[in-house]
Scaffold this motif. Sequence first.
Motif, PDB file in Angstrom:
ATOM      1  N   THR A  74      -2.579  15.910  17.764  1.00 18.62           N
ATOM      2  CA  THR A  74      -3.062  14.932  16.786  1.00 18.62           C
ATOM      3  C   THR A  74      -2.005  14.740  15.703  1.00 18.62           C
ATOM      4  OG1 THR A  74      -4.165  16.691  15.543  1.00 18.62           O
ATOM      5  CG2 THR A  74      -5.484  15.509  17.190  1.00 18.62           C
ATOM      6  N   LYS A  75      -2.227  13.756  14.825  1.00 17.41           N
ATOM      7  CA  LYS A  75      -1.243  13.465  13.768  1.00 17.41           C
ATOM      8  C   LYS A  75      -1.951  13.266  12.440  1.00 17.41           C
ATOM      9  CE  LYS A  75       2.058  10.529  14.770  1.00 17.41           C
ATOM     10  NZ  LYS A  75       2.730   9.279  15.213  1.00 17.41           N
ATOM     11  N   GLU A  76      -1.400  13.855  11.363  1.00 18.21           N
ATOM     12  CA  GLU A  76      -1.881  13.561  10.007  1.00 18.21           C
ATOM     13  C   GLU A  76      -1.096  12.343   9.548  1.00 18.21           C
ATOM     14  OE1 GLU A  76      -0.152  16.633  10.672  1.00 18.21           O
ATOM     15  OE2 GLU A  76      -1.080  18.192   9.439  1.00 18.21           O
ATOM     16  N   TYR A  77      -1.739  11.189   9.615  1.00 18.06           N
ATOM     17  CA  TYR A  77      -0.965   9.944   9.547  1.00 18.06           C
ATOM     18  C   TYR A  77      -1.804   8.875   8.883  1.00 18.06           C
ATOM     19  CZ  TYR A  77       2.672   6.950  11.707  1.00 18.06           C
ATOM     20  OH  TYR A  77       3.728   6.121  11.932  1.00 18.06           O
ATOM     21  N   PHE A  78      -1.347   8.260   7.804  1.00 19.11           N
ATOM     22  CA  PHE A  78      -0.042   8.322   7.165  1.00 19.11           C
ATOM     23  C   PHE A  78      -0.076   9.280   5.966  1.00 19.11           C
ATOM     24  CE2 PHE A  78      -0.443   3.812   8.554  1.00 19.11           C
ATOM     25  CZ  PHE A  78       0.618   3.753   9.454  1.00 19.11           C
ATOM     26  N   PRO A  79       1.075   9.807   5.572  1.00 18.03           N
ATOM     27  CA  PRO A  79       1.160  10.440   4.256  1.00 18.03           C
ATOM     28  C   PRO A  79       1.201   9.364   3.177  1.00 18.03           C
ATOM     29  CG  PRO A  79       3.311  10.427   5.300  1.00 18.03           C
ATOM     30  CD  PRO A  79       2.335   9.885   6.322  1.00 18.03           C
ATOM     31  N   ALA A  80       0.780   9.708   1.986  1.00 19.76           N
ATOM     32  CA  ALA A  80       0.822   8.753   0.871  1.00 19.76           C
ATOM     33  C   ALA A  80       2.271   8.585   0.418  1.00 19.76           C
ATOM     34  CB  ALA A  80      -0.049   9.254  -0.273  1.00 19.76           C
ATOM     35  N   PRO A 131       0.834  -1.202   0.000  1.00 19.99           N
ATOM     36  CA  PRO A 131       0.000   0.000   0.000  1.00 19.99           C
ATOM     37  C   PRO A 131       0.861   1.241   0.000  1.00 19.99           C
ATOM     38  CG  PRO A 131       0.115  -0.911   2.210  1.00 19.99           C
ATOM     39  CD  PRO A 131       0.833  -1.888   1.311  1.00 19.99           C
ATOM     40  N   SER A 132       0.365   2.299  -0.604  1.00 21.58           N
ATOM     41  CA  SER A 132       1.017   3.599  -0.468  1.00 21.58           C
ATOM     42  C   SER A 132       0.662   4.211   0.884  1.00 21.58           C
ATOM     43  CB  SER A 132       0.578   4.532  -1.601  1.00 21.58           C
ATOM     44  OG  SER A 132       1.055   5.832  -1.397  1.00 21.58           O
ATOM     45  N   PHE A 133      -0.488   3.816   1.428  1.00 18.97           N
ATOM     46  CA  PHE A 133      -0.927   4.325   2.727  1.00 18.97           C
ATOM     47  C   PHE A 133      -0.288   3.477   3.825  1.00 18.97           C
ATOM     48  CE2 PHE A 133      -4.058   4.937   6.204  1.00 18.97           C
ATOM     49  CZ  PHE A 133      -3.944   6.310   6.318  1.00 18.97           C
ATOM     50  N   THR A 134       0.928   3.863   4.195  1.00 19.79           N
ATOM     51  CA  THR A 134       1.702   3.134   5.197  1.00 19.79           C
ATOM     52  C   THR A 134       2.806   4.036   5.715  1.00 19.79           C
ATOM     53  OG1 THR A 134       2.979   1.107   5.637  1.00 19.79           O
ATOM     54  CG2 THR A 134       3.278   2.136   3.481  1.00 19.79           C
ATOM     55  N   PHE A 135       3.504   3.570   6.738  1.00 16.10           N
ATOM     56  CA  PHE A 135       4.677   4.283   7.224  1.00 16.10           C
ATOM     57  C   PHE A 135       5.824   4.079   6.233  1.00 16.10           C
ATOM     58  CE2 PHE A 135       8.373   4.444  10.315  1.00 16.10           C
ATOM     59  CZ  PHE A 135       8.317   5.820  10.486  1.00 16.10           C
ATOM     60  N   SER A 136       6.729   5.034   6.175  1.00 20.97           N
ATOM     61  CA  SER A 136       7.791   5.002   5.172  1.00 20.97           C
ATOM     62  C   SER A 136       8.690   3.775   5.293  1.00 20.97           C
ATOM     63  CB  SER A 136       8.642   6.269   5.257  1.00 20.97           C
ATOM     64  OG  SER A 136       9.231   6.396   6.544  1.00 20.97           O
ATOM     65  N   ALA A 137       8.814   3.188   6.482  1.00 17.97           N
ATOM     66  CA  ALA A 137       9.703   2.038   6.673  1.00 17.97           C
ATOM     67  C   ALA A 137       9.318   0.860   5.790  1.00 17.97           C
ATOM     68  CB  ALA A 137       9.709   1.606   8.139  1.00 17.97           C
ATOM     69  N   THR A 138       8.036   0.703   5.493  1.00 20.25           N
ATOM     70  CA  THR A 138       7.599  -0.392   4.618  1.00 20.25           C
ATOM     71  C   THR A 138       8.297  -0.296   3.271  1.00 20.25           C
ATOM     72  OG1 THR A 138       5.414  -0.174   5.670  1.00 20.25           O
ATOM     73  CG2 THR A 138       5.572  -1.612   3.748  1.00 20.25           C
ATOM     74  N   VAL A 139       8.315   0.896   2.722  1.00 26.83           N
ATOM     75  CA  VAL A 139       8.920   1.123   1.410  1.00 26.83           C
ATOM     76  C   VAL A 139      10.447   1.115   1.506  1.00 26.83           C
ATOM     77  CG1 VAL A 139       8.979   2.658  -0.593  1.00 26.83           C
ATOM     78  CG2 VAL A 139       6.898   2.503   0.794  1.00 26.83           C
ATOM     79  N   GLN A 140      10.976   1.713   2.558  1.00 24.24           N
ATOM     80  CA  GLN A 140      12.432   1.755   2.725  1.00 24.24           C
ATOM     81  C   GLN A 140      13.022   0.356   2.803  1.00 24.24           C
ATOM     82  OE1 GLN A 140      12.545   4.145   6.247  1.00 24.24           O
ATOM     83  NE2 GLN A 140      12.582   6.084   5.143  1.00 24.24           N
ATOM     84  N   ALA A 141      12.347  -0.549   3.482  1.00 23.18           N
ATOM     85  CA  ALA A 141      12.849  -1.919   3.596  1.00 23.18           C
ATOM     86  C   ALA A 141      12.921  -2.599   2.234  1.00 23.18           C
ATOM     87  CB  ALA A 141      11.950  -2.724   4.537  1.00 23.18           C
ATOM     88  N   ILE A 142      11.908  -2.390   1.416  1.00 27.21           N
ATOM     89  CA  ILE A 142      11.892  -2.970   0.073  1.00 27.21           C
ATOM     90  C   ILE A 142      13.056  -2.433  -0.750  1.00 27.21           C
ATOM     91  CG2 ILE A 142      10.568  -3.033  -2.089  1.00 27.21           C
ATOM     92  CD1 ILE A 142       8.019  -3.004  -0.287  1.00 27.21           C
TER      93      ILE A 142
END
Length: 337
Positions: free
Chosen positions: A290-296, A70-81
């Motif tokens: 509050t938090k705007e979470y997650f960014p795309a 998903p694009s709707f996730t924390f950046s670590a998901t993408v960084q690990a890939i």
Amino acid sequence: ATVTKAVSGIVDRGMYVGLDYKRRFEEAVAKQLRLEERKAVAVTSGTDALILLLRGAEVGVDGRDEVIVPSFTFSATVQAILRCGLKPVFADIDPETLTLDPKKVEALINKKTSAIMPVDVFGNPSAYDEFDRIATRHKLKLLFDSAGSLGSTYKGKPIGNFGNGAAISFSFGKIVQAFGYGGAIVADQKMIDALNKDPQGVLKASMMPEINAVMGYDNMLSLEQHLANRQEAARIYASRLSNIPGLAFQRYSRGATVSVTHFPVIVDEKVFGLSRDQLKWALAAEGIVTKEYFPAQHREFKGYPQGDLSETERVADNILCLPVWSVIDPHTVEKIT
């Protein structure tokens, strides 16, 4: 006092690895997850857990280098890939559960696809059964980013027991923390053996220090109470805010119990009368963070393949997470609402 004494003992002895705290912590996590043929191995971070999961599953070794996420996730998901030399392919989310949409995933599968990595968004398990069928049908690895879902279950079974494995985080804000940093890979012995044999020593280099394990184990002792606190906070938020026009809430996946890492509201400006940002500022004026979470993430990591991401962009542009923490009390939630 127990944590302080244990940490002092580690420092006095100068032994930061090789003691018993990490093993005890891993056994506590495995017991909570009701693991039978799998193990939980504690590592330095949730990001490292994701990297080890990808490497242990040998994603990309056959030349197929795409991982659908998903694009709707924390950046670590993408960084690990990316750190594994693989390519993320961004798929859209279900507009209600906010987790990866199985139909959107299947439409993106091609000859380069090696794995699917759903994310348990805010502790809400993905559609595990549907992803298992898709992965089986297309002969793909199925790896779960369960960073925030320790304590969640899917159809009566704890997370960590599905697909080819899962990665958990013990960082700030999670229901179990390990002095701010830590993670665990949940995998079978075959995958763990493969990581131990890796010539670069990736698993050994990522072992959680004993000091972090002390805090993690201590947090595990309070897990059930902390789960109850978070779930009660979510119940109160939903009951007190559900009748306000223009506010929508995350729907939990069918058959799931959820650890409630965050409590998100999605603001429809035209109906609610304020934008997401205006609501954030109004709450901040009252001392409510509050938090705007997650960014795309496709906006952060550009140039990678993607499907239609209209729901991801709508949610990312209008979501606001209300405060939830492990020792939050009902009175605090009522004051916020």
